[in-house]
Design a protein around this motif. Structure first.
Motif, PDB file in Angstrom:
ATOM      1  N   GLU A  88       0.712  -1.262   0.029  1.00  0.00           N
ATOM      2  CA  GLU A  88      -0.047   0.037   0.033  1.00  0.00           C
ATOM      3  C   GLU A  88       0.957   1.264   0.118  1.00  0.00           C
ATOM      4  N   ALA A  89       0.796   2.021  -1.173  1.00  0.00           N
ATOM      5  CA  ALA A  89       1.696   3.319  -1.179  1.00  0.00           C
ATOM      6  C   ALA A  89       1.175   3.981  -2.176  1.00  0.00           C
ATOM      7  N   ASP A  90       1.624   5.127  -2.407  1.00  0.00           N
ATOM      8  CA  ASP A  90       1.164   6.158  -3.771  1.00  0.00           C
ATOM      9  C   ASP A  90       2.348   6.622  -4.454  1.00  0.00           C
ATOM     10  N   ALA A  91       3.552   5.853  -4.336  1.00  0.00           N
ATOM     11  CA  ALA A  91       4.656   6.461  -5.029  1.00  0.00           C
ATOM     12  C   ALA A  91       5.679   5.425  -4.902  1.00  0.00           C
ATOM     13  N   MET A  92       6.490   5.375  -6.081  1.00  0.00           N
ATOM     14  CA  MET A  92       7.520   4.383  -6.211  1.00  0.00           C
ATOM     15  C   MET A  92       8.774   5.212  -6.689  1.00  0.00           C
ATOM     16  N   VAL A  93       9.999   4.754  -6.430  1.00  0.00           N
ATOM     17  CA  VAL A  93      11.336   5.113  -6.983  1.00  0.00           C
ATOM     18  C   VAL A  93      12.118   3.939  -7.031  1.00  0.00           C
ATOM     19  N   THR A  94      12.780   4.271  -8.258  1.00  0.00           N
ATOM     20  CA  THR A  94      13.956   3.044  -8.270  1.00  0.00           C
ATOM     21  C   THR A  94      15.123   3.617  -9.158  1.00  0.00           C
ATOM     22  N   LYS A  95      16.501   2.979  -9.163  1.00  0.00           N
ATOM     23  CA  LYS A  95      17.489   3.341  -9.945  1.00  0.00           C
ATOM     24  C   LYS A  95      17.831   2.229 -10.575  1.00  0.00           C
ATOM     25  N   THR A  96      16.926   1.115 -10.873  1.00  0.00           N
ATOM     26  CA  THR A  96      17.238   0.027 -11.668  1.00  0.00           C
ATOM     27  C   THR A  96      16.600  -0.081 -13.068  1.00  0.00           C
ATOM     28  N   PRO A  97      17.486   0.075 -13.991  1.00  0.00           N
ATOM     29  CA  PRO A  97      17.024  -0.197 -15.522  1.00  0.00           C
ATOM     30  C   PRO A  97      15.997  -1.284 -15.582  1.00  0.00           C
ATOM     31  N   GLY A  98      15.183  -0.858 -16.548  1.00  0.00           N
ATOM     32  CA  GLY A  98      14.124  -1.925 -16.738  1.00  0.00           C
ATOM     33  C   GLY A  98      13.223  -2.154 -16.216  1.00  0.00           C
ATOM     34  N   VAL A  99      12.968  -1.483 -14.985  1.00  0.00           N
ATOM     35  CA  VAL A  99      11.716  -1.464 -14.206  1.00  0.00           C
ATOM     36  C   VAL A  99      10.788  -0.201 -14.669  1.00  0.00           C
TER      37      VAL A  99
END
Length: 252
Positions: A88-99
């Motif tokens: 349960e969330a309302d934002a995501m972050v990543t530094k992983t290519p391809g996601v």
């Protein structure tokens, strides 16, 4: 019908897009590209629609990542596909290519973020409650934890309900005045029963106050363009039983 994707020069050359409802397999009130598994649309049709979005983003469907949105200030950091039950969330972050980070909206603000130099991206679902609760700032904090700098970060608000279509009551305005009396500038009207709220103006204010490098709105109103966008409020006014969800995506 081909998919229609709204993009921003601020996020280029990253692959990203605010998808309209065009080019989907759904019918009836969901006609078009309904990507909301939480809707009452046929689950197989929603999977087809999401598969088309994944194809446009050049990934397998399982790499199109979304969360269980609850109008919160919760952010998750992802590095691959999420397993059910989704967080349960309302934002995501990543530094992983391809996601591919994906948020769903139907009047609320979809906000895509990128620090090109650090190779860190984010995506947020920011309705009035989430924006007031700090979801935009929380997304920037989570990006910084991955090495981003907010003064290098671009934030783009996608298609969402515009002020001319967003009528609210005085009790709604009270929540914003409790935070800051200066928030009155985001409301048009005489303070009576019919006020008009500037959701994007408020979102841009929060982003700029938080120190982002650039912030903009694509200037597309979901309520006013039924051929291109789903709208919760428009569906409610029309007495429809349900409504489609738009999808907005970004990847490294």
């Amino acid at each position: 019908m081909m998919l229609e994707i709204v993009t921003s020069d601020r996020l280029t050359p990253l692959r990203h897009g605010f998808f309209t409802r065009k080019g989907g397999a759904s019918s009836g009130v969901f006609s078009g590209l309904n990507c909301g598994a939480g809707s009452s649309d046929q689950s197989e049709i929603v999977r087809i629609n999401r598969g088309r979005v994944a194809g446009a983003m050049d990934v397998a469907p399982e790499h199109l990542v979304s969360v269980h949105q609850t109008h919160s200030s919760n952010v998750v950091t992802v590095d691959g596909p999420l397993q059910d039950p989704r967080p349960e969330a309302d934002a995501m972050v990543t530094k992983t290519p391809g996601v591919v980070l994906a948020v769903l909206t139907a009047d609320c603000q979809p906000v895509l973020f990128a620090d090109h130099e650090a190779g860190v991206i984010g995506a947020a679902h920011a309705g009035w409650r989430g924006a007031l609760g700090g979801i935009l700032e929380a997304t920037l904090d989570a990006m910084e934890a991955l090495g981003a700098k907010r003064d290098r970060t671009a934030a783009v608000i996608g298609p969402s309900i515009s002020q001319r279509a967003y009528q609210v009551g005085p009790e709604f305005m009270d929540d914003f005045l409790l935070e800051d009396v200066e928030n009155s500038r985001f409301f048009a009207g005489d303070g009576g029963e019919k006020m008009l709220f500037d959701l994007q103006g408020y979102g841009l204010h929060r982003l700029r106050k938080a120190g982002v490098g650039t912030a903009e709105w694509t200037r597309h109103c979901t309520y006013s363009d039924p051929a291109r966008f789903f709208s919760y409020r428009r569906a409610t006014h029309a007495g429809e039983a349900d409504y489609g969800r738009l999808i907005s995506t970004i990847r490294l």
